[in-house]
Design an enzyme around this catalytic site. Sequence first.
Site, mmCIF file in Angstrom:
data_model
loop_
_atom_site.group_PDB
_atom_site.id
_atom_site.type_symbol
_atom_site.label_atom_id
_atom_site.label_comp_id
_atom_site.label_asym_id
_atom_site.label_seq_id
_atom_site.Cartn_x
_atom_site.Cartn_y
_atom_site.Cartn_z
ATOM 1 N N TYR A 107 17.829 7.691 2.492
ATOM 2 C CA TYR A 107 18.831 7.487 1.460
ATOM 3 C C TYR A 107 19.503 8.804 1.079
ATOM 4 O O TYR A 107 18.858 9.841 0.995
ATOM 5 C CB TYR A 107 18.178 6.878 0.217
ATOM 6 C CG TYR A 107 19.137 6.670 -0.933
ATOM 7 C CD1 TYR A 107 19.920 5.532 -0.997
ATOM 8 C CD2 TYR A 107 19.259 7.622 -1.935
ATOM 9 C CE1 TYR A 107 20.808 5.337 -2.039
ATOM 10 C CE2 TYR A 107 20.140 7.438 -2.980
ATOM 11 C CZ TYR A 107 20.912 6.296 -3.033
ATOM 12 O OH TYR A 107 21.791 6.109 -4.063
ATOM 13 N N TRP A 109 23.818 10.671 0.124
ATOM 14 C CA TRP A 109 25.261 10.629 0.340
ATOM 15 C C TRP A 109 25.686 11.354 1.605
ATOM 16 O O TRP A 109 26.770 11.123 2.114
ATOM 17 C CB TRP A 109 25.979 11.236 -0.874
ATOM 18 C CG TRP A 109 26.217 10.265 -1.966
ATOM 19 C CD1 TRP A 109 25.281 9.439 -2.549
ATOM 20 C CD2 TRP A 109 27.447 9.996 -2.635
ATOM 21 N NE1 TRP A 109 25.860 8.683 -3.538
ATOM 22 C CE2 TRP A 109 27.201 9.012 -3.615
ATOM 23 C CE3 TRP A 109 28.728 10.500 -2.514
ATOM 24 C CZ2 TRP A 109 28.186 8.520 -4.462
ATOM 25 C CZ3 TRP A 109 29.713 10.015 -3.366
ATOM 26 C CH2 TRP A 109 29.445 9.030 -4.319
#
Length: 772
Positions: A107, A109
């Site tokens: 996980y 960005w």
Amino acid sequence: MLTSTHWGTYEVELKNGRVARLKPFSEDGDPSPIGPPIADLLDHPTRIMRPAIRRGWLENGPGPAGGRRGSDSYVEVSWDEAERLVGTELDRVRQSFGNSAIYAGSYGWASAGRFHHAQSQIHRFLNCIGGYTRSENTYSYAAAEVIVPHILGTFGGMLAQHTGWESIARDCELFVGFGGLVLANGQMGNGGTGQHVQRAGYRAAAAAGVKFINISPRRLDMESPGNPDWIPIRPNSDTAMLLALCHTLRAEGLADEAFLTSHCAGYDRFGAYLDGKDDGVPKTAEWAAGLTGIDAATITGLAREMASKRTMVSLSWSLTRQQFGEQPYWAGIALAAMLGQIGTEGGGVGFGYAIANHIGNNVQHVPYAALSQGRNPVKDFIPVARISDMLLNPGGTFDYNGGTYHYPEAKIVYWAGGNPFHHHQDLNRLVAAWDRPDTIIIHDWCWNATARRADIVLPCTTMLEREDIGVTPRDPYAIAMSKAVQPVGETRDDYDILSGIARVMGVEEAFTEGRSSGEWLRFLWSESQRRAAAVGVELPDYDSFVDGRYFRVEPPEARPAMMEAFRADPVGNPLKTPSGRIELFSEVVAGFGYADCPGHATWNVPDEWAGDADAEFPLHLLGKQPANKLHSQLDPGKWSKAAKVKGREALEISPEDAAARGIADGDIVEVRNARGACLCGAVITPELMPGVVMISTGAWYDPEGAGPGGRCRHGNPNVLAPDIGTSPLSQGPAAHSCLVEVTPLQGDAPDVRAFEPPAFALRKGAVQGGDA
């Protein structure tokens, strides 16, 4: 030349073969200052230059680390050796324990760019070798991702069709922001940002006469140009206020009974709860006043005003990140439904205005092609915020969205494009959990806290060191991302890293399909052209796109309000719920049997309110998104450092709370609870209600010690936040359910060491420089 990032698009200027500076994109009228400092970080001491193996793992082989992750030195190796070590370890684990023993939720960005998207790359690769245990949902709004589909049929679909700022300026009269409207958050747009719109949208609406109300513990959670009213509210009591607003509408005959009948299901059951028929407690304004700290007259007055005006009920994503974080969203949707304005221009409900640049952005959605990840045959998963639970309790059970599942035993954690030692809660607990797997493999470009706790560290390029396509359906600009400079040191693109490992493991053809990075870019653009044509958008050919540097997709002539078609014809355009309508009572959720999710929006007393929990730790800590970086990205940069206080993250505290503790502005303070402590610089502000303190997240974790009570020298609030699920329904993160005490630091402040690289050693153990 241009590059695209989550926080904006920039012109790249070179000098003597180096990136001299990043200038704002000419098409962006509100550029973010976050991006330019990356020019100074390309060859910063934190940059990972070569593949590196933790010495203890290299000497002793795979296995639990015995506390050495985070303190051990590293040995730099060749790419050939790194590829062999990774391939051999992946083969060992999948053959001995099965592919579910590889956890690769990965996980984070990562970076903007359609092809060099780290999670897509790592998931595609692992699916070529049999799959991996995945994660579900996000840290941003996991509770909403699970509950909203039960109410409205979809959550992601709602985010994509938000009522635009133009409609709010034209048609809205009253904008009520639960959790505020923090424009600094709108600097970001996942996948890339060509033109920032949130500040302009807000200011245009304010200039048009829209009244803004900020319901938040912090006045600055809504900026002053709109002259917003501020209603300070006790943290985590939003559900109580929303229910009281609903009760007022019902009791005073202000609810839209026709809309509730034609477009909603279960209002009778929810209404009975509001009346107190279920628990003997009517959800009156007087009841909520004792929970929220807001007087009853303010609550009833607001309900009446909302009913008399075209009203937008705006729910911040932050509301989901508390214990029982599903409930504010259910109650907020119920309030909008009772007002009868869902599907109207400028009214209804919104999820996260100003939280990200794309919310309310009027764009033509183009379904751009992305790198196929293939099929993951492994069925095991965990809710995204339950990683410590998985590592500490292999084989244990967990509830999620009506089902009961088992945690797999993760022998390998493989992460690319994220920093769990930023976004996870109770970092001292995560340190203990992180010690359990046999092997931790990381792709990253800098020695952040996660990289320093890995066994195998594979250095990757930044967006300035590779070509890519900066596109997202949520932004009108497609950016031809140029390779501005050659990769620093021996860094490689994730694609090249994984191609090498795939070659070792005999799956190179399956992973690459015989294409180079450049050939993939052309392929993805060609596919995007075909998909765009299907929605009436003509994209230029690839060479023309690159030569032109960017392409702007024209906005649609008109954009409907969110759920406008459903409002117009609920039978012909039903929602994807069992009833086809807005489910104010859900038989499905009720059937799960969760005590804290009885089938309708409900009030649950948070654990931090129970008993004398606040006697030792009387201040409520809220971790806010940083205004000067994206999560922990670019924390070593100039813009992030400029906002620190004596080199540490700032802690906002009210004058009353500071005076009671003998704290002066600029003091180094210790923030502590039973889970740990961190050091921050005090910023005394009247813009924060007493009893609440706030720290931006994103400071690189810099512990003096691990385990219970460990203290972060740098000010990472996730040392203090609880690692609990919001509820059995979504198991989302509940970081905002956190109590602390703050005191002036006694004695000298220790040096911050977050930005120091680890020590490096030769194979024989001779230290080359630095200390561990």
